[in-house]
Design an enzyme around this catalytic site. Structure first.
Site, PDB file in Angstrom:
ATOM      1  N   GLY A   1       0.768  -1.243   0.061  1.00  0.00           N
ATOM      2  CA  GLY A   1       0.015  -0.048   0.039  1.00  0.00           C
ATOM      3  C   GLY A   1       0.767   1.221   0.155  1.00  0.00           C
ATOM      4  O   GLY A   1       0.726   2.105  -0.674  1.00  0.00           O
TER       5      GLY A   1
ATOM      6  N   ASN B   1      -8.329   3.471   8.397  1.00  0.00           N
ATOM      7  CA  ASN B   1      -7.450   2.520   8.860  1.00  0.00           C
ATOM      8  C   ASN B   1      -7.643   2.449  10.585  1.00  0.00           C
ATOM      9  O   ASN B   1      -7.577   1.416  11.347  1.00  0.00           O
ATOM     10  CB  ASN B   1      -5.948   2.391   8.487  1.00  0.00           C
ATOM     11  CG  ASN B   1      -5.304   3.819   8.893  1.00  0.00           C
ATOM     12  OD1 ASN B   1      -5.645   4.719   8.104  1.00  0.00           O
ATOM     13  ND2 ASN B   1      -4.210   3.764   9.569  1.00  0.00           N
TER      14      ASN B   1
ATOM     15  N   GLN C   1      -7.586  -0.221   2.957  1.00  0.00           N
ATOM     16  CA  GLN C   1      -8.368  -0.923   4.132  1.00  0.00           C
ATOM     17  C   GLN C   1     -10.065  -1.543   3.577  1.00  0.00           C
ATOM     18  O   GLN C   1     -10.621  -2.250   4.331  1.00  0.00           O
ATOM     19  CB  GLN C   1      -8.874  -0.114   5.423  1.00  0.00           C
ATOM     20  CG  GLN C   1      -7.681   0.247   6.311  1.00  0.00           C
ATOM     21  CD  GLN C   1      -7.230  -0.895   6.918  1.00  0.00           C
ATOM     22  OE1 GLN C   1      -7.727  -1.532   7.161  1.00  0.00           O
ATOM     23  NE2 GLN C   1      -5.750  -0.745   7.368  1.00  0.00           N
TER      24      GLN C   1
ATOM     25  N   SER D   1      -3.535  -2.950  -0.726  1.00  0.00           N
ATOM     26  CA  SER D   1      -2.514  -3.789  -0.393  1.00  0.00           C
ATOM     27  C   SER D   1      -3.059  -5.088  -0.071  1.00  0.00           C
ATOM     28  O   SER D   1      -3.984  -5.250   0.769  1.00  0.00           O
ATOM     29  CB  SER D   1      -1.878  -3.212   0.982  1.00  0.00           C
ATOM     30  OG  SER D   1      -0.835  -3.846   1.574  1.00  0.00           O
ATOM     31  N   GLY D   2      -1.895  -6.095  -0.284  1.00  0.00           N
ATOM     32  CA  GLY D   2      -2.570  -7.543  -0.417  1.00  0.00           C
ATOM     33  C   GLY D   2      -2.726  -7.956   1.389  1.00  0.00           C
ATOM     34  O   GLY D   2      -3.637  -8.886   1.464  1.00  0.00           O
ATOM     35  N   HIS D   3      -1.483  -7.821   1.858  1.00  0.00           N
ATOM     36  CA  HIS D   3      -1.714  -8.378   3.435  1.00  0.00           C
ATOM     37  C   HIS D   3      -3.053  -7.849   4.027  1.00  0.00           C
ATOM     38  O   HIS D   3      -3.074  -8.123   5.193  1.00  0.00           O
ATOM     39  CB  HIS D   3      -0.422  -8.074   3.992  1.00  0.00           C
ATOM     40  CG  HIS D   3      -0.188  -6.617   4.604  1.00  0.00           C
ATOM     41  ND1 HIS D   3      -0.599  -6.227   5.780  1.00  0.00           N
ATOM     42  CD2 HIS D   3       0.387  -5.579   3.749  1.00  0.00           C
ATOM     43  CE1 HIS D   3       0.004  -5.025   5.803  1.00  0.00           C
ATOM     44  NE2 HIS D   3       0.342  -4.376   4.669  1.00  0.00           N
TER      45      HIS D   3
ATOM     46  N   THR E   1      12.391  -7.049 -11.048  1.00  0.00           N
ATOM     47  CA  THR E   1      11.799  -8.191 -11.074  1.00  0.00           C
ATOM     48  C   THR E   1      10.382  -8.240 -10.226  1.00  0.00           C
ATOM     49  O   THR E   1      10.303  -8.161  -9.232  1.00  0.00           O
ATOM     50  CB  THR E   1      12.823  -9.393 -10.973  1.00  0.00           C
ATOM     51  OG1 THR E   1      13.949  -8.898 -11.480  1.00  0.00           O
ATOM     52  CG2 THR E   1      12.118 -10.670 -11.024  1.00  0.00           C
TER      53      THR E   1
ATOM     54  N   CYS F   1       1.174   1.909  12.620  1.00  0.00           N
ATOM     55  CA  CYS F   1       2.254   2.712  12.328  1.00  0.00           C
ATOM     56  C   CYS F   1       2.441   4.016  13.642  1.00  0.00           C
ATOM     57  O   CYS F   1       3.347   4.644  13.647  1.00  0.00           O
ATOM     58  CB  CYS F   1       2.369   3.370  11.139  1.00  0.00           C
ATOM     59  SG  CYS F   1       1.873   2.238   9.699  1.00  0.00           S
TER      60      CYS F   1
HETATM   61  N1  PLP Z   1      -3.130   3.129   3.593  1.00  0.00           N
HETATM   62  C1  PLP Z   1      -3.662   2.828   4.675  1.00  0.00           C
HETATM   63  C2  PLP Z   1      -4.948   3.127   4.722  1.00  0.00           C
HETATM   64  C3  PLP Z   1      -3.179   1.676   5.487  1.00  0.00           C
HETATM   65  O1  PLP Z   1      -4.000   1.199   6.438  1.00  0.00           O
HETATM   66  C4  PLP Z   1      -2.031   1.235   5.177  1.00  0.00           C
HETATM   67  C5  PLP Z   1      -1.346   0.097   6.182  1.00  0.00           C
HETATM   68  O2  PLP Z   1      -1.691  -0.116   7.477  1.00  0.00           O
HETATM   69  C6  PLP Z   1      -0.871   1.577   4.283  1.00  0.00           C
HETATM   70  C7  PLP Z   1      -1.770   2.340   3.525  1.00  0.00           C
HETATM   71  C8  PLP Z   1      -0.009   1.029   4.006  1.00  0.00           C
HETATM   72  O3  PLP Z   1       0.060  -0.179   3.639  1.00  0.00           O
HETATM   73  P1  PLP Z   1       1.387  -1.109   3.431  1.00  0.00           P
HETATM   74  O4  PLP Z   1       1.613  -1.645   4.888  1.00  0.00           O
HETATM   75  O5  PLP Z   1       0.944  -2.283   2.565  1.00  0.00           O
HETATM   76  O6  PLP Z   1       2.641  -0.615   3.099  1.00  0.00           O
END
Ligand code: PLP
Length: 390
Positions: free
Chosen positions: A76, A157, A185, A205-207, A246, A334
């Site tokens: 993300g 988030n 999210q 974002s995949g995770h 890659t 974060c």
């Molecule tokens: N944007 C939002 C709203 C998020 O919640 C997050 C991660 O918590 C990100 C961006 C960043 O994504 P990534 O952890 O895949 O870099």
């Protein structure tokens, strides 16, 4: 018989468990024979190229896009950084240097905007309501002739508020302004549709939806660039020259499998997780005094509960809950451990101290009613303990 207590994971907004489906789909590309670099000229490379092609197609289908509109990224943050950079480059070309953003964006967006303001762009922050909602009228009113792009996340988030991105998209289209939405999210959890929602750029974002960490994508609407694509990474010309390096074939395959599964089960998941979250919110508000739900009672992600707990530091609660076997967060992953408090909570009107007194619990598809009971009990006990010390 094991006496080990089951741990309860309630931090799904930070990251999610890899799904069995994604894991199985990835195995041949991760640990099997399909490890070739997709840029090669031999048949093994062709297999990897085909896997990437199919993954891109499946991902595009899940958000109503065309394959060509998907750029694979490392997650993300990279997708957000890319989107902001692309939009600024286009704006600059047209002589436009005004940007509209919500103040509750993730730092992947906010810090990228900070860089732009150091380079002479004017970043204006839109007002948000006390539940963290960006009114589309506010966007309409703030747009100027020199606005180059608008960036408003699909869902927050920390407090889970869902934004009116369809309306904002329509406004931006009508006024001829690019619109980026950070849907990290949202994708896989609530419907996003490139055909209907009107965003020009979308980050995912995949995770966050049971794919592995280290893979994501940026959607770039066809035709928003004339001329060369302003790539952030340059090198081998991968991703049609838009993101060199890659490719993470296994990650892309896993992400497509996870997203397809989440999309197919979206309504059922939202119903299950939403019901549990509603129960969690109701019981916490009932059982623990001096607690307020941060964000909206109704307009929020199905999995998100975020509480202001008067007089109790979120970080302390996270540690006490950890000891009780519950995994939670004091805000976003974060900002956890950041004593200055959440920028999101401050933007919705909380003071510096109150903005450190929050706990975020984000449930998942595998959360059960028993888990909710255990979370409520543990939270009530932890809050009572801290308040006794005070
Ligand atoms: N944007 C939002 C709203 C998020 O919640 C997050 C991660 O918590 C990100 C961006 C960043 O994504 P990534 O952890 O895949 O870099």
């Amino acid at each position: 018989m094991s006496t080990e207590r089951k741990r309860i994971y309630a931090d799904n907004a930070a990251t999610t468990r890899l799904s069995e489906t994604a894991y199985r789909a990835m195995l041949p590309y991760l640990a099997g024979d399909c490890f070739a670099n997709p840029s090669g000229l031999y048949s093994e490379a062709m297999t990897a190229r085909e896997a990437l092609f199919t993954a891109r197609k499946r991902i595009a289908a899940c958000i109503g896009a065309h394959s060509d509109e998907i750029i694979f990224t490392s997650g993300g943050t990279e997708a957000d950084n890319m989107a902001i950079y692309f939009a600024a480059v286009i704006g600059e070309k047209w002589g436009k240097r005004h940007i509209l953003a919500s103040p509750i964006e993730h730092h992947a967006v906010l810090n990228a905007l900070e860089r732009l303001s150091e380079r002479g762009f004017e970043v204006e922050y839109l007002p948000v309501t006390p539940t963290g909602y960006v009114e589309s009228d506010a966007v309409w009113n703030a747009l100027r002739d020199d606005t180059c792009f608008v960036t408003v996340m699909t869902a927050n988030n920390e407090i889970g508020t869902i934004q009116p991105i369809r309306n904002i998209g329509e406004i931006c289209r009508e006024r001829g302004v690019l619109f980026h939405t950070d849907a990290v999210q949202a994708v896989g959890h609530i419907a996003v549709d490139a055909g209907k929602d009107g965003f020009s750029l979308l980050s995912a974002s995949g995770h966050k939806f049971h794919a592995p960490r280290g893979i994501g994508f940026l959607y770039v609407r066809d035709g928003i660039f004339d001329g060369d694509f302003p790539a952030l990474t340059v090198g081998g010309g991968q991703e049609r020259g838009r993101r060199a390096g890659t490719e993470n074939v296994a990650g892309a395959v896993g992400m497509s499998a996870a997203l397809e599964e989440m999309t197919a089960n979206m309504a059922e998941n939202a119903q299950h997780v939403g019901r549990l979250t509603e129960r969690l919110i109701g019981e916490v508000l009932l059982r623990i005094p001096d607690v307020i739900l941060n964000g909206s009672m109704t307009n929020r992600l199905p999995s998100n509960a975020n509480f202001y707990i008067e007089g109790v530091s979120g970080d302390t609660l996270v540690c006490l809950l950890d000891n009780a076997g519950i995994v939670a967060s004091a805000g976003s992953a974060c900002t956890s451990g950041n004593l200055k408090g959440s920028h999101v909570l401050k933007a919705i009107g909380m003071d510096d101290r109150a903005a450190t007194q929050a706990i975020r619990l984000t449930l998942g598809e595998d959360t059960t009613d028993e888990d909710v009971d255990a979370i409520v009990d543990a939270l009530a006990e932890a809050v009572a303990r801290v308040r006794k010390w005070m």
